[in-house]
Design a protein around this motif. Structure first.
Motif, PDB file in Angstrom:
ATOM      1  N   MET A   7       0.833  -1.199   0.000  1.00 53.74           N
ATOM      2  CA  MET A   7       0.000   0.000   0.000  1.00 53.74           C
ATOM      3  C   MET A   7       0.870   1.253   0.000  1.00 53.74           C
ATOM      4  SD  MET A   7      -2.862   1.395   2.750  1.00 53.74           S
ATOM      5  CE  MET A   7      -4.214   0.421   2.099  1.00 53.74           C
ATOM      6  N   PHE A   8       0.618   2.143  -0.930  1.00 57.94           N
ATOM      7  CA  PHE A   8       1.190   3.485  -0.958  1.00 57.94           C
ATOM      8  C   PHE A   8       0.187   4.400  -0.254  1.00 57.94           C
ATOM      9  CE2 PHE A   8       4.129   5.588  -4.369  1.00 57.94           C
ATOM     10  CZ  PHE A   8       4.947   6.080  -3.375  1.00 57.94           C
ATOM     11  N   LEU A  20      -0.182  -0.106  -4.432  1.00 57.62           N
ATOM     12  CA  LEU A  20      -1.471   0.520  -4.747  1.00 57.62           C
ATOM     13  C   LEU A  20      -1.773   1.626  -3.744  1.00 57.62           C
ATOM     14  CD1 LEU A  20      -3.930   0.404  -6.629  1.00 57.62           C
ATOM     15  CD2 LEU A  20      -4.899  -1.334  -5.113  1.00 57.62           C
ATOM     16  N   ASN A  21      -2.082   2.805  -4.243  1.00 56.93           N
ATOM     17  CA  ASN A  21      -2.145   3.994  -3.408  1.00 56.93           C
ATOM     18  C   ASN A  21      -3.527   4.319  -2.842  1.00 56.93           C
ATOM     19  OD1 ASN A  21      -0.802   6.707  -2.591  1.00 56.93           O
ATOM     20  ND2 ASN A  21      -2.683   7.329  -3.628  1.00 56.93           N
ATOM     21  N   VAL A  22      -3.508   4.830  -1.588  1.00 53.43           N
ATOM     22  CA  VAL A  22      -4.682   5.404  -0.941  1.00 53.43           C
ATOM     23  C   VAL A  22      -4.337   6.837  -0.527  1.00 53.43           C
ATOM     24  CG1 VAL A  22      -6.255   5.279   1.018  1.00 53.43           C
ATOM     25  CG2 VAL A  22      -5.476   3.174  -0.070  1.00 53.43           C
ATOM     26  N   ALA A  58      -4.037   0.277   8.981  1.00 55.73           N
ATOM     27  CA  ALA A  58      -3.260  -0.959   8.901  1.00 55.73           C
ATOM     28  C   ALA A  58      -4.170  -2.163   8.715  1.00 55.73           C
ATOM     29  CB  ALA A  58      -2.395  -1.114  10.154  1.00 55.73           C
ATOM     30  N   ALA A  59      -5.310  -2.147   9.388  1.00 57.16           N
ATOM     31  CA  ALA A  59      -6.259  -3.255   9.255  1.00 57.16           C
ATOM     32  C   ALA A  59      -6.792  -3.339   7.824  1.00 57.16           C
ATOM     33  CB  ALA A  59      -7.408  -3.092  10.244  1.00 57.16           C
ATOM     34  N   ALA A  60      -7.136  -2.195   7.245  1.00 56.59           N
ATOM     35  CA  ALA A  60      -7.657  -2.173   5.876  1.00 56.59           C
ATOM     36  C   ALA A  60      -6.619  -2.701   4.886  1.00 56.59           C
ATOM     37  CB  ALA A  60      -8.082  -0.755   5.497  1.00 56.59           C
ATOM     38  N   ALA A  61      -5.362  -2.307   5.091  1.00 53.58           N
ATOM     39  CA  ALA A  61      -4.290  -2.769   4.202  1.00 53.58           C
ATOM     40  C   ALA A  61      -4.046  -4.264   4.366  1.00 53.58           C
ATOM     41  CB  ALA A  61      -3.016  -1.986   4.487  1.00 53.58           C
ATOM     42  N   SER A  62      -3.932  -4.708   5.606  1.00 55.24           N
ATOM     43  CA  SER A  62      -3.660  -6.116   5.873  1.00 55.24           C
ATOM     44  C   SER A  62      -4.794  -7.004   5.380  1.00 55.24           C
ATOM     45  CB  SER A  62      -3.439  -6.325   7.375  1.00 55.24           C
ATOM     46  OG  SER A  62      -3.179  -7.666   7.673  1.00 55.24           O
ATOM     47  N   ARG A  96     -12.941  -0.818  -2.398  1.00 57.62           N
ATOM     48  CA  ARG A  96     -12.015  -1.522  -3.286  1.00 57.62           C
ATOM     49  C   ARG A  96     -11.028  -2.377  -2.498  1.00 57.62           C
ATOM     50  NH1 ARG A  96     -14.541   2.339  -5.442  1.00 57.62           N
ATOM     51  NH2 ARG A  96     -14.887   2.470  -7.693  1.00 57.62           N
ATOM     52  N   LEU A  97     -10.573  -1.878  -1.380  1.00 66.43           N
ATOM     53  CA  LEU A  97      -9.706  -2.696  -0.532  1.00 66.43           C
ATOM     54  C   LEU A  97     -10.445  -3.936  -0.042  1.00 66.43           C
ATOM     55  CD1 LEU A  97      -7.951   0.130   1.517  1.00 66.43           C
ATOM     56  CD2 LEU A  97      -6.872  -1.341  -0.206  1.00 66.43           C
ATOM     57  N   ASP A  98     -11.696  -3.769   0.338  1.00 68.77           N
ATOM     58  CA  ASP A  98     -12.497  -4.923   0.767  1.00 68.77           C
ATOM     59  C   ASP A  98     -12.648  -5.938  -0.360  1.00 68.77           C
ATOM     60  OD1 ASP A  98     -12.836  -3.853   3.280  1.00 68.77           O
ATOM     61  OD2 ASP A  98     -14.880  -3.120   2.923  1.00 68.77           O
ATOM     62  N   GLY A  99     -12.905  -5.438  -1.572  1.00 73.75           N
ATOM     63  CA  GLY A  99     -13.084  -6.328  -2.720  1.00 73.75           C
ATOM     64  C   GLY A  99     -11.815  -7.091  -3.052  1.00 73.75           C
TER      65      GLY A  99
END
Length: 442
Positions: A27-28, A307-309, A72-76, A324-327
């Motif tokens: 993740m960026f 992939l950037n947020v 961090a949770a969303a990225a992981s 999109r992160l969830d998907g």
């Protein structure tokens, strides 16, 4: 004997890329004052905003909903294994409590170091830590105004430059790099951005830019290697050597990235939309399908995807990013082993139409990702498939896929009558974004 996949090494790498080519997905994060105007991280440049006017964002930067554990949770959960955060972008604003400037988060209404809790939160998720640091600084009083500067068209440009000394800025740049590499523990990636000398990237000889001499790039690399010898460095210091990875931006390479004809370690950096920083009104967001396909395509060519947020001014990932992160996480939950530890398939395995192959050399497994679902039969052409595949299954549910050796019209006329392996697929596409077939090789 089967041929070996291309080597995962850049010319004379210095940093440790062994974990990097295994983890594949990161993740960026672009976050700074530009989150408040919310219309592109280059807003100061694009709209040529003077410091006095841009200062309103500094005075009102108050991310009261900032929760790095949620980030961090969303990225992981999306399957990402590392992150890279903008410690300072081109606007010059610093997320940490730098002792070398007052232009930092601790002097805004935020009133605290925003970098430390982020690094700690991602480490708690066992994610590797990367720091981005801009070579450019449109706020620093010694950064000489050039043709990339936000004040490039100011009638006072010559007068403003009269007192600026680029060498002093380089000392500041090096000093800040020393800070971020000394205060936050082991750093796995250091992303510098970026050089733009005249005569390169289509810029004419009269174009005034900056390159290795302006950053004192060779001395900067020596400093980095002294402080964090294992750190992975990108290639944006305008030097032919000393870097570890190539970083193509906002496009998908057609093949494994090469330098002087040799494959190198590389990472595609991409956005959800057209902006790196938070952009409220940007509507050209990529779908989950497209993003998953980009990840697969990148790994199929031996690369990583960063992939950037762009978080909001209040410190949240917005709904569009989270969806999109969830998907992607839903897909990765069942398909991660076609990504982690995988790389480009050996040359003797050719991908069918509308498919991408990834290969795990340690486990001797080949993954066929189907971007378009065929009707029942998938033909895998070539001796390698026929002679080496011993078992096949859908990866999402481990359901067996039957196969047979098939004769094509060409094969009937040639010396090799068994050149195609035909997989029998269900008529209905599995309910996943991109189905993958796992082939166990002999």
């Amino acid at each position: 004997m089967p041929s070996k996949p291309a080597e995962n090494s850049s010319p004379r790498p210095r940093g440790d890329t062994s974990w990097f080519v295994n983890d594949r997905f990161g993740m960026f994060i672009h976050w700074g004052l530009y989150a408040l105007p919310a219309r592109h991280e280059w807003i100061k440049h694009h709209e040529q905003i003077p410091d006095a006017d841009y200062d309103k964002y500094f005075k009102h930067f108050d991310p009261d909903m900032y929760n790095p554990d949620a980030w961090a949770a969303a990225a992981s959960n999306a399957g990402m294994k590392y992150f890279v955060i903008t410690t300072k972008h081109h606007e010059g604003f610093c997320l940490w409590d730098s002792k070398l400037t007052d232009y930092k988060a601790t002097n805004t209404p935020a009133g605290r170091d925003l970098l430390r809790p982020m690094v700690d939160a991602f480490r708690r998720r066992n994610m590797r830590v990367g720091l981005y640091h801009s070579l450019i600084d449109w706020h620093h009083p010694d950064f000489v105004i050039d043709d990339m500067h936000s004040m490039r068209n100011s009638p006072d440009r010559k007068k403003l430059n009269a007192k600026r000394v680029q060498a002093r800025y380089a000392e500041y740049l090096h000093g800040q790099v020393r800070e971020i590499l000394s205060q936050y523990g082991k750093i796995d990636i250091l992303w510098f951005d970026f050089s733009y000398p005249a005569g390169k990237s289509g810029r004419g000889a009269d174009w005034i830019g900056k390159g290795r001499e302006d950053w004192k790039s060779e001395a900067l690399i020596r400093l980095v290697r002294e402080l964090q010898p294992q750190v992975i460095l990108d290639e944006r210091l305008d030097l032919p050597d000393g870097w570890d990875i190539k970083t193509p931006e906002q496009f998908q390479p057609r093949e494994w990235v090469k330098v002087d004809g040799k494959p190198v370690v590389w990472e595609a950096c991409q956005t959800f939309s057209g902006s790196w920083g938070y952009h409220r009104d940007e509507e050209s967001w990529k779908s989950v399908d497209m993003l998953v396909q980009m990840l697969i395509d990148t790994v199929s060519k031996g690369g990583n995807l960063l992939l950037n947020v762009g978080p909001t001014g209040r410190g949240e990932f917005d709904r569009r990013a989270l969806e999109r992160l969830d998907g992607m996480g839903e897909w990765m939950r069942r398909h991660a082993r076609s990504i982690y530890g995988c790389t480009q398939a050996p040359a003797e395995f050719k991908a069918p139409q509308d498919c991408r192959l990834t290969f795990n050399p340690a486990k001797k497994r080949l993954y066929v990702h189907l971007f378009a679902w065929p009707f029942q039969a998938l033909h895998l052409d070539g001796k390698a498939f026929v002679e080496r595949v011993e078992y096949a299954q859908l990866l999402n549910d481990a359901s067996e896929i039957s196969f047979r050796k098939s004769l094509t019209p060409q094969a009937r006329r040639g010396p090799d009558r068994h050149d195609t392996l035909t997989l029998t697929l269900p008529v209905k596409k599995p309910g996943v974004t991109v189905p993958a077939i796992e082939l166990f090789l002999k």
